[in-house]
Design a protein around this motif. Structure first.
Motif: not given
Length: 136
Positions: A44-50, A56-60, A65-68, A123-136
């Motif tokens: 799971v990753s993100y890359l900002a134009d900034a 992080v790796v997420l295992r289910c 994995g290290p996802h918080p 970033r706010c729009e990303m976190e809103r759309a993906t819920s807790v998935l991108m909260l790291f």
């Protein structure tokens, strides 16, 4: 008469060889598969134009994995059947600033290939759309 002969044959086998009788009895039982669902492992990753990025790796099954927030992230993905684009968005208000950020999820979900990415306005729009998935 035929039924009696069949039962007699089983009784003769049982007294002649307990091993044969045991194998005949065990083969009559239904086969129950104890196969667990395949483990899911996602990057799971993100890359900002900034210029900043994180991954992080997420295992289910089981969560790891290290996802918080691995437990909640796995639960959100499970409800979306492994498709990050179908995660139920959280209720949040975001500003109208333009700071593009691309979220990506790659890997395996229960044996199925996942290769998803989407660019959000900030970033706010990303976190809103993906819920807790991108909260790291």
């Amino acid at each position: 008469m035929i039924r009696t002969l069949g039962l007699s044959a089983v009784l003769v086998l049982a007294t002649a060889s307990p091993a044969i009788a045991h194998s005949a009895a065990s083969s009559a039982q239904p086969v129950v598969s104890s196969a667990r669902p395949k483990q899911s492992e996602l990057e799971v990753s993100y890359l900002a134009d900034a210029g900043y990025a994180a991954a992080v790796v997420l295992r289910c099954d089981p969560a790891g994995g290290p996802h918080p927030k691995k437990g909640k992230a796995c639960k959100a993905l499970a409800k979306a059947h492994g498709d990050p684009g179908k995660i139920k968005p959280t209720k949040a208000m975001c500003t109208m600033e333009y700071a593009p950020i691309t979220a990506a999820v790659k890997g395996q979900w229960h044996g199925k290939k996942v290769d998803w990415s989407k660019t959000y306005g900030n970033r706010c729009e990303m976190e809103r759309a993906t819920s807790v998935l991108m909260l790291f």
